[in-house]
Design an enzyme around this catalytic site. Structure first.
Site, short mmCIF file in Angstrom:
data_model
loop_
_atom_site.label_atom_id
_atom_site.label_comp_id
_atom_site.label_asym_id
_atom_site.label_seq_id
_atom_site.Cartn_x
_atom_site.Cartn_y
_atom_site.Cartn_z
CD GLU A 76 -12.19 97.52 -23.78
OE1 GLU A 76 -12.99 96.89 -23.12
OE2 GLU A 76 -12.49 98.16 -24.81
CB CYS A 119 -11.64 98.57 -16.40
SG CYS A 119 -12.85 99.17 -17.59
CG HIS A 157 -12.41 101.26 -12.64
ND1 HIS A 157 -11.73 101.79 -13.70
CD2 HIS A 157 -13.57 100.74 -13.14
CE1 HIS A 157 -12.44 101.60 -14.81
NE2 HIS A 157 -13.55 100.96 -14.49
#
Lengths: 354, 134
Positions: A87, A119, A242
């Site tokens: 990103e 993400c 994550h």
């Protein structure tokens, strides 16, 4: 209906490489500046990594890619894709991936593109690479997950928005260090976190980022993957989720039936923060560093917007040959140098000169 | 730095690509058109390993505008393992940490930006090597 995605030939990861910059800023230091230290008892991470003044997603991707090539031990010219998920691509228009392809001697006979999915841009690039190699369109494909994430000064995300990531070369199972068993991708329109064009810092939906976003998407992706592959959590040696902070991956692991021991090796956020697209792939590279032949590993990403990719791999004997052919994830994490908030603000362009 | 120059020098800057005399084997970085040793005009591309040692260095506190973001930074003379001596910035290091003779390895880093709208220039710098475990 079949949810599970499998390649039409056996494939896996033939080389992997990590990168984390050497600089750290302590969460307590950020708290000192913005909260007078009032919240030091409840900080989401101990510290976060930040790139040096001469680093960005391109330079960091090049180093992770070099490490992946050292472990893969193949001619870079055999690689037919360079896909970089981030990103924080340095250019709005001009691919990160062409610079990386040139610097790694992969250019010119390659596809090159940048992926964006908050993400999970990195695992999205991995999924595409697995499809590219799995369909026999290419023998080798490079997928990169890398970020130099920025949080608005004073915002809750400033404690965790960090820099780092990993690169993976996907190739035939015969020379893989970890063979793909199958994957699930799960995505819905969930506006939990976003950054509009020309905006420097992202916006987030506060508590909306938890249950309807992170937990729902990861849980559905992982549960469906386990059902389709007829596996249970105890079949995995390690699992990587994550990690936007320390608590979320611990909580989702518990909900899904994974033990603290299974997630320990790949849980890096307490030491380096949330490396966004790099986070779960970097945790996965740490898990590979510690894996034994025969270990089954789970990688589950989350990207705001929102979605999750869940992938299952089985480690091969080749891990023993390549593990130390490039610097380990830990060797990057251990070289930490703490800087103060002023240095961090200068390097991250938080101070306007004019 | 102009765009054609950035483009023309990309392999030199990203890969530390120099050349080698096909007659006497002498190595050059940057590339030369005629071998300084034997005057031969036949040279082939040669990619250096990126390993070397610091021959000498200086710390820059007053920089040209394009390099302001990095001050204080260190400019060093690096003796490459293969022979040639190159001038480059050191990275991932503070002025107090540099020593003459210390081993360094090449990395690709941001060299400069042509303002907020221009091209970003990448190229070689050197840093203390990340050790390989055994």
């Amino acid at each position: 209906m079949k949810m599970n995605m499998k390649p039409s030939r056996p494939i896996g990861i033939v080389g992997y490489g990590a990168y984390v910059p050497r600089y750290r800023v302590a969460a307590a230091e950020i708290s000192r500046v913005w909260r007078q230290g009032q919240d030091t008892g409840a900080l989401p991470v101990k510290q976060k990594s930040l790139p040096g003044a001469d680093e960005d997603t391109i330079t960091m991707s090049i180093e992770a890619g070099k490490n992946a090539l050292m472990r893969a031990d193949i001619d870079p010219a055999l690689i037919r894709s360079v896909w970089a998920g981030s990103e924080s691509h340095p250019y709005a228009v001009k691919p990160t991936s062409t610079v990386v392809a040139q610097a790694l001697s992969i250019a010119p006979y390659t596809t090159a593109a940048d992926f964006e999915f908050a993400c999970k841009a990195g695992t999205e690039a991995m999924q595409a690479a697995l499809g590219f190699v799995g369909s026999s369109m290419a023998d080798y494909s490079l997928a990169i997950a890398m970020d130099t994430a920025q949080g608005r000064p004073g915002d809750a995300l400033e404690y965790t928005a960090a820099a780092g990531g990993a690169a993976f070369i996907i190739g035939p199972a015969a020379n893989s260090v970890a063979i793909l068993e199958g994957s699930i991708s799960y995505a819905t329109d969930t506006p939990d976190f976003f950054r509009r064009s020309y905006q420097k810092y992202p916006e987030h939906g506060n508590r909306f980022t938890g249950e309807p976003a992170y937990f729902l998407h990861i849980s559905n992706a992982v549960r469906t993957l386990l059902e389709d592959l007829e596996l249970k959590p105890s079949d995995f040696a390690m699992a990587v989720f994550h990690q936007p902070n320390t608590k979320f991956p611990q909580k989702v692991a518990k909900q899904l039936g994974f033990t603290p021991e299974q997630i320990k090796e790949g849980l890096l956020s307490p030491f380096i923060g949330n490396t966004y697209a790099g986070a779960s792939p970097l945790g996965f590279s740490a898990a590979l560093d510690a894996a034994k032949p025969g270990d089954r590993l789970l990688l589950a990403s989350f990207g705001s917007g929102a979605g999750s990719d869940a992938l299952s791999f089985v480690v091969t004997d080749r891990i023993e040959e390549v593990r130390f052919a490039a610097p380990t994830t830990r060797s990057y994490i251990d070289r930490e140098v703490l800087v103060d908030y002023a240095t961090y603000a200068r390097w991250r362009n938080k101070i306007k000169h004019h | 730095m102009d765009i054609p120059r950035t483009w023309r020098l990309r392999d030199q800057r990203y890969l530390l690509q120099g050349n080698q005399c096909e007659e006497c084997g002498e190595l050059y970085f940057p590339k030369v058109f005629i071998c300084h040793k034997c005057r031969c005009r036949s040279l082939k591309d040669y990619q250096f390993s990126g390993r070397g040692t610091v021959y000498s260095y200086s710390t820059v506190y007053q920089a040209a505008p394009n390099f302001d973001a990095f001050v204080p930074y260190i400019v060093a003379l690096i003796d490459l393992k293969e022979g040639p001596r190159v001038t480059a910035q050191l990275s991932d290091i503070s002025p107090g940490e540099v020593e003459i003779g210390m081993p360094v390895e090449m990395v690709v880093r941001k060299i400069s930006e042509d303002g907020e709208r221009g091209v970003i220039n990448y190229g070689y710098k050197f840093r203390p090597p990340i050790p390989l475990e055994e």
